[in-house]
Design a protein around this motif. Structure first.
Motif, short mmCIF file in Angstrom:
data_model
loop_
_atom_site.label_atom_id
_atom_site.label_comp_id
_atom_site.label_asym_id
_atom_site.label_seq_id
_atom_site.Cartn_x
_atom_site.Cartn_y
_atom_site.Cartn_z
N UNK A 44 40.59 11.57 -11.22
CA UNK A 44 40.91 10.90 -12.02
C UNK A 44 41.76 10.94 -13.93
N UNK A 45 42.90 11.45 -13.10
CA UNK A 45 43.24 12.12 -14.33
C UNK A 45 43.77 10.74 -15.17
N UNK A 46 44.40 10.12 -13.94
CA UNK A 46 45.18 9.11 -14.47
C UNK A 46 44.37 7.60 -15.83
N UNK A 47 43.05 7.44 -15.43
CA UNK A 47 41.94 7.43 -16.38
C UNK A 47 42.08 7.39 -17.90
N UNK A 213 33.69 -3.38 -16.66
CA UNK A 213 34.36 -3.46 -16.37
C UNK A 213 35.14 -2.23 -15.37
N UNK A 214 35.14 -1.13 -16.00
CA UNK A 214 35.32 -0.27 -15.17
C UNK A 214 34.72 0.66 -14.08
N UNK A 215 33.81 -0.04 -13.70
CA UNK A 215 32.65 0.25 -13.05
C UNK A 215 32.99 -1.15 -11.62
N UNK A 216 33.79 -1.98 -12.07
CA UNK A 216 34.13 -2.78 -11.15
C UNK A 216 35.68 -2.80 -11.27
N UNK A 217 36.36 -2.47 -12.01
CA UNK A 217 38.02 -2.67 -11.58
C UNK A 217 38.67 -1.97 -11.15
N UNK A 219 37.26 -0.59 -8.41
CA UNK A 219 36.18 0.62 -6.92
C UNK A 219 35.80 1.44 -6.93
N UNK A 220 35.91 2.65 -5.99
CA UNK A 220 35.11 3.76 -6.08
C UNK A 220 35.71 4.74 -6.77
N UNK A 221 36.90 5.24 -7.44
CA UNK A 221 36.94 5.73 -8.32
C UNK A 221 36.49 5.91 -9.78
N UNK A 422 26.47 7.66 -6.55
CA UNK A 422 27.92 8.46 -7.68
C UNK A 422 28.25 9.95 -6.72
N UNK A 423 26.59 10.25 -7.37
CA UNK A 423 26.28 12.16 -7.62
C UNK A 423 26.96 12.89 -5.72
N UNK A 424 25.85 11.91 -4.65
CA UNK A 424 25.77 11.96 -3.80
C UNK A 424 27.36 12.27 -3.40
N UNK A 425 28.26 12.13 -3.71
CA UNK A 425 29.94 12.14 -3.51
C UNK A 425 29.36 13.62 -3.77
N UNK A 426 29.62 13.99 -4.94
CA UNK A 426 30.06 15.27 -5.28
C UNK A 426 28.66 16.83 -3.42
N UNK A 427 28.30 16.21 -2.76
CA UNK A 427 28.08 16.80 -2.63
C UNK A 427 28.20 18.09 -1.77
N UNK A 428 29.55 17.73 -0.79
CA UNK A 428 30.37 18.88 -0.24
C UNK A 428 31.36 19.92 -0.59
#
Length: 624
Positions: A44-47, A213-217, A219-221, A422-428
């Protein structure tokens, strides 16, 4: 619980030992700033355009380092040494020293778990050199775009030279690793301090609320950022695996005095660069480097990543040697590259497998950004397995109560589990690569361990009780001069080859030694304690040759001085095993794989360093 021992040479040698630890232990985690922050903004480059998100990412990085390295590893895991040695297999050896496994038992759940963790380290060992060298060489693009087409060829050349030169050993080069890494840490600290000085707002990252705050605010990103944050602690397992080389105290001193402050300043400086110019998210590390210093910094970064890669390669060699000596892997050739340091070894098979894997990753992914998606899952997988194994240590070895041990393991698994999801999301998107590598290695370890257990069990069924053998020996009228040595798993029984019909009718020696070769749960066994022999009378002897799991069982050195008969006239009898056809198709596949693995390794003659001219093989048919 282990006590903190002073480093070799006493406390006066502590600075030198800590300096050496910089060059071996901290190479991987020390070069993480080259790519960790950059990859946090990849999804997410917007961060990078949101100051609060930048501070949040920095907070997650800093607190991950504090919680995982400072508290989990240096505070607890490093205390679980096995006579000074560390690593997942050393943990298993420590547990087995208190709770020995049953003879010929199939691998336990704990053993399988440790083998899986060890297998994942090989995946990490392939990805780390590839991403580290790529990220360092990519700094050339900032100096001039003309270098961009040459990034991959230069990286391939560096890695190729690194692997091809492994047979030379690291004894001469190793003494320079510490000073070079000290220079590296000083450089990234100065650059980071200069950046943070211009933007003191980055100090807000020390507030853990910013990360939450980053984790909660977001979402998944926001949560997915953890998939890249884990890279800032890659190499933490090296703190434990290399414990035996330096000791806990020097490692902790090097960490808190040099490594931790340098990493924190580098991460803060990169955050300051992003607050100044969000476009620097493409490569925030080299954004801190003045243009006139780009070439020297790229050179220093490349050397640092080579050192980090060397540490991981050497770690893979040591891990494989431990697995071989504990019976978890086939007997591959182990070449000692130093006459003074037993731990400096070279395994040709492992080296070239790692080389092919690293080069394939560089040519396949072609950039550190792309390779970042493959990195992290194997790292956190190994850490999670270490946490679970450490629980068994606290219960079985340290004698902790169940609530106390469970509470600590739950805290560790809470941290590990967050990164794992979080790393499982990178599985594929690439994380399957190190998992595939680890899966193949785990299958090899499992097939060999299970097959070896079945082989030993089948041989045990054909053995003869020792009293029966002694009665039979009393009837022998004529014997050959010299001595016969038979390897046995059980010192109370004679292996089938020892009472083989051909031997009884053709070759009966006046001296017979039943020798058990034992890999102990200790890392090292002094030479004076390696061989014990008991005289049973009638020319029959029973002996045990003990070796530590950190060293190969060199029989020639152990037996040359300790045999009760002339070593030069001794004959070593070994079984020449022919395996019967399997009754089912799946057992047939297992049998073929096990036999294939056996052919890839050394023969018992080579592995035990037996004199070839004194070895006789006798055929035996077995069913596995």
């Amino acid at each position: 619980m282990s006590n903190d021992a002073s480093p070799p040479g006493g406390r006066k040698a502590l600075p030198l030992v800590a300096l050496g630890a910089l060059g071996v232990v901290f190479g991987d985690i020390g070069t993480s700033p080259l790519y960790a922050v950059q990859l946090c903004f990849q999804n997410d480059p917007s961060f990078a355009h949101d100051p609060a998100s930048i501070i949040g990412v920095l907070s997650l990085i800093l607190w991950s380092v504090i919680l995982i390295v400072c508290i989990k590893y240096t505070g607890f895991i490093l205390r679980a040494d096995h006579e000074g040695e560390g690593g997942t297999l050393a943990l298993l050896g420590l547990i087995r020293s208190k709770v020995p496994p049953l003879p010929f038992a199939r691998p336990s759940a704990l053993t399988l778990l440790v083998l899986l963790g060890s297998a994942l380290l090989y995946g990490d060992g392939m990805v780390t050199p590839a991403i580290s060298v790529l990220s360092a060489v990519e700094g050339l693009k900032l100096a001039s775009p003309v270098f961009e087409p040459f990034i991959v060829p230069i990286s391939v050349g560096i890695l190729l030279a690194l692997f091809v030169s492994q047979h030379l050993g690291t004894e001469k080069v190793g003494r320079f690793f510490g000073p070079i890494m000290l220079l590296w840490f000083a450089a990234i600290a100065v650059l980071g301090l200069a950046g943070a000085w211009q933007h003191p707002a980055v100090l807000a990252a020390f507030n853990p609320i910013a990360g939450l705050r980053l984790l909660v605010g977001h979402g998944w990103a926001g949560y997915a950022v953890l998939g890249a944050v884990i890279l800032c602690v890659s190499g933490t397992e090296a703190l434990f695996a290399d414990l035996g080389h330096f000791g806990r105290h020097p490692i902790i001193v090097a960490w808190y005095v040099v490594v931790l402050p340098s990493l924190a300043l580098s991460y803060l400086g990169q955050g300051a660069a992003l607050l100044t110019d969000p476009a620097q998210a493409a490569n925030p590390f080299f954004a801190l480097v003045p243009h006139w210093a780009l070439y020297p910094m790229v050179t220093l970064a490349t050397v640092a990543t080579v050192i980090a890669s060397q540490a991981l390669i050497s770690g893979a060699f040591s891990l494989t040697q431990q697995a071989i000596n504990m019976g978890f892997a086939p007997r591959y050739a182990v070449v000692h590259t130093s006459e003074n340091t037993p731990g400096q070894i070279y395994l040709p098979v492992v080296n070239y497998v790692l080389m092919v894997g690293c080069l394939a990753l560089v040519l396949g992914f072609r950039s550190s950004d792309a390779l970042g998606s493959a990195y992290g899952l194997a790292v956190i997988g190994t850490m999670t397995i270490t946490s679970m194994t450490f629980y068994v240590v606290t219960r079985c070895v340290w004698g902790w109560s169940r609530p106390r041990a469970l509470a600590l393991m739950a805290a560790f698994l809470l941290m590990d589990g967050g990164f794992l999801v979080a790393n499982l999301a990178k599985l594929f998107s690439g994380a399957w690569v190190p998992l595939l590598i680890g899966g193949v290695v785990f299958a090899i370890l499992l097939i060999w361990t299970t097959g070896r257990s079945r082989f030993r069990e089948a041989m045990a069924k054909l053995s003869m009780p020792l009293p029966e053998f002694q009665q039979m020996a009393e009837c022998w009228q004529q014997r050959e001069h010299g001595g016969a040595v038979f390897l046995t798993e059980n010192p109370d029984k004679v292996p089938m080859i020892g009472h083989h019909e051909w031997l009884r009718t053709h070759v009966t020696h006046e001296n017979v030694l039943l020798l058990r070769v034992e890999t102990t749960t200790r890392p090292h066994v002094p030479e004076a304690e390696q061989l014990t022999i008991e005289d049973l009378g009638g020319g029959i002897y029973r002996g045990v040759a003990r070796f530590g799991f950190m060293h190969p069982p060199v029989m020639s050195r152990a037996l040359a001085e300790g045999l009760p008969f002339d070593y030069a006239r001794a004959v070593f009898f070994l079984p020449l095993v022919v395996v019967k056809p399997a009754p089912t198709w799946w057992r047939g596949i297992f049998r073929r794989l096990y036999l294939f693995l056996g052919r890839t390794g050394l023969s018992p003659i080579e592995y035990f360093d037996l004199p070839v001219s004194q070895v006789i093989s006798v055929g035996i048919e077995l069913k596995l």
